[in-house]
Write a protein that holds these residues in place. Structure first.
Motif, PDB file in Angstrom:
ATOM      1  N   UNK A   1       0.829  -1.200   0.000  1.00 25.73           N
ATOM      2  CA  UNK A   1       0.000   0.000   0.000  1.00 25.73           C
ATOM      3  C   UNK A   1       0.868   1.256   0.000  1.00 25.73           C
ATOM      4  N   UNK A   2       1.946   1.234   0.751  1.00 26.45           N
ATOM      5  CA  UNK A   2       2.848   2.385   0.814  1.00 26.45           C
ATOM      6  C   UNK A   2       3.396   2.723  -0.567  1.00 26.45           C
ATOM      7  N   UNK A   3       3.759   1.713  -1.319  1.00 28.57           N
ATOM      8  CA  UNK A   3       4.279   1.934  -2.670  1.00 28.57           C
ATOM      9  C   UNK A   3       3.184   2.466  -3.600  1.00 28.57           C
ATOM     10  N   UNK A   4       1.991   1.930  -3.448  1.00 30.11           N
ATOM     11  CA  UNK A   4       0.881   2.318  -4.315  1.00 30.11           C
ATOM     12  C   UNK A   4       0.399   3.743  -4.049  1.00 30.11           C
TER      13      UNK A   4
ATOM     14  N   UNK B   1       0.331   9.971   0.251  1.00 27.70           N
ATOM     15  CA  UNK B   1      -0.150   9.291   1.458  1.00 27.70           C
ATOM     16  C   UNK B   1       0.932   8.349   1.956  1.00 27.70           C
ATOM     17  N   UNK B   2       1.372   8.563   3.181  1.00 24.17           N
ATOM     18  CA  UNK B   2       2.367   7.692   3.809  1.00 24.17           C
ATOM     19  C   UNK B   2       1.669   6.537   4.533  1.00 24.17           C
ATOM     20  N   UNK B   3       2.357   5.410   4.659  1.00 29.27           N
ATOM     21  CA  UNK B   3       1.809   4.240   5.359  1.00 29.27           C
ATOM     22  C   UNK B   3       2.865   3.702   6.320  1.00 29.27           C
ATOM     23  N   UNK B   4       2.445   3.494   7.552  1.00 29.78           N
ATOM     24  CA  UNK B   4       3.328   2.964   8.596  1.00 29.78           C
ATOM     25  C   UNK B   4       2.674   1.759   9.253  1.00 29.78           C
ATOM     26  N   UNK B   5       3.477   0.776   9.622  1.00 28.03           N
ATOM     27  CA  UNK B   5       2.987  -0.364  10.396  1.00 28.03           C
ATOM     28  C   UNK B   5       3.646  -0.368  11.762  1.00 28.03           C
TER      29      UNK B   5
END
Length: 237
Positions: A169-172, A178-182
């Motif tokens: 998702x982060x790449x997409x 939009x940043x994505x963190x886990x």
């Protein structure tokens, strides 16, 4: 500089201990909150308390495995605040059972709440983002995704899938700003465990996890945190 003041933060799983702790911390920073949870009573009590203390907060009960309910929730949040800035996917479920004893229904519930819920909430958050300002999605994984647990292999599997989903998702979403963190927390003392007999004195508190969430949320938008693994230091002693 307060990067959270007036930001619209969506918390899914807000009725749980972790969600309540971070909602209170965010309210103290001046964030505007859209709170969702299956626990309707806990959700309404939390929201009324925050509003009474001066926060801007709305809530709506939802089942994260129902696309209709998820979409209705995000439509409500966007109509209230105009746009959305941050999504915290905190809803989770663990069903302790041996594989031979677990029903197909329990299997589906475990996978759906942890993985499908993360997918659906991310899907319906994205259209309400102001891409010029940017946004952030934080998904809660688990140290169980990194270290197998014989008591809950399906939970480990679901959270490992959440980790990989977040990476893709982060790449997409990078092109949408939009940043994505886990975040992968270790065992945390909350209602998540039900009545299971466990040595909770060695667990982290929900406040510990909320503090880690706040750390990520207060990072300058020019920085993306891919993944954080953390757990109670007591487990090493």
């Amino acid at each position: 500089m307060n990067l959270l003041k007036d930001k619209v933060v969506v918390i899914i799983g807000a009725g749980g201990g972790m969600g309540q702790a971070v909602a209170k911390a965010l309210a103290a920073e001046g964030a505007r909150l859209a709170l969702g949870s299956r626990s309707e009573q806990a959700l309404e009590e939390l929201t009324s308390g925050l509003v009474r203390d001066g926060a801007e907060a709305v809530c709506k009960a939802l089942d994260v495995t129902s696309e209709q309910e998820v979409q209705a929730f995000f439509d409500m949040a966007s109509q209230t605040f105009g746009h959305l800035d941050v999504l915290l996917n905190l809803a989770g479920l663990s069903i302790p059972a041996s594989i031979v004893e677990m029903s197909v229904e329990q299997y589906e519930q475990s996978i759906d709440v942890n993985l499908k819920g993360t997918f659906l909430c991310s899907k319906h958050f994205i259209p309400h983002v102001n891409t010029e300002q940017g946004a952030l999605i934080v998904n809660i994984g688990s140290m169980a995704a990194k270290r197998a647990n014989p008591g809950a292999p399906l939970y480990c599997t679901a959270k490992a899938a959440v980790n990989m989903f977040s990476q893709g998702l982060a790449l997409q979403l990078a092109e949408k700003n939009i940043r994505v963190t886990t975040l992968n927390p270790g065992a945390t003392d909350s209602g998540f465990w039900g009545t299971r007999a466990l040595a909770r004195d060695k667990f982290m508190t929900t406040t510990d996890v909320a503090e880690m969430l706040m750390l990520v949320l207060q990072m300058n938008p020019r920085v993306v945190v891919h993944e954080i693994n953390f757990e109670s230091f007591a487990v090493f002693k």
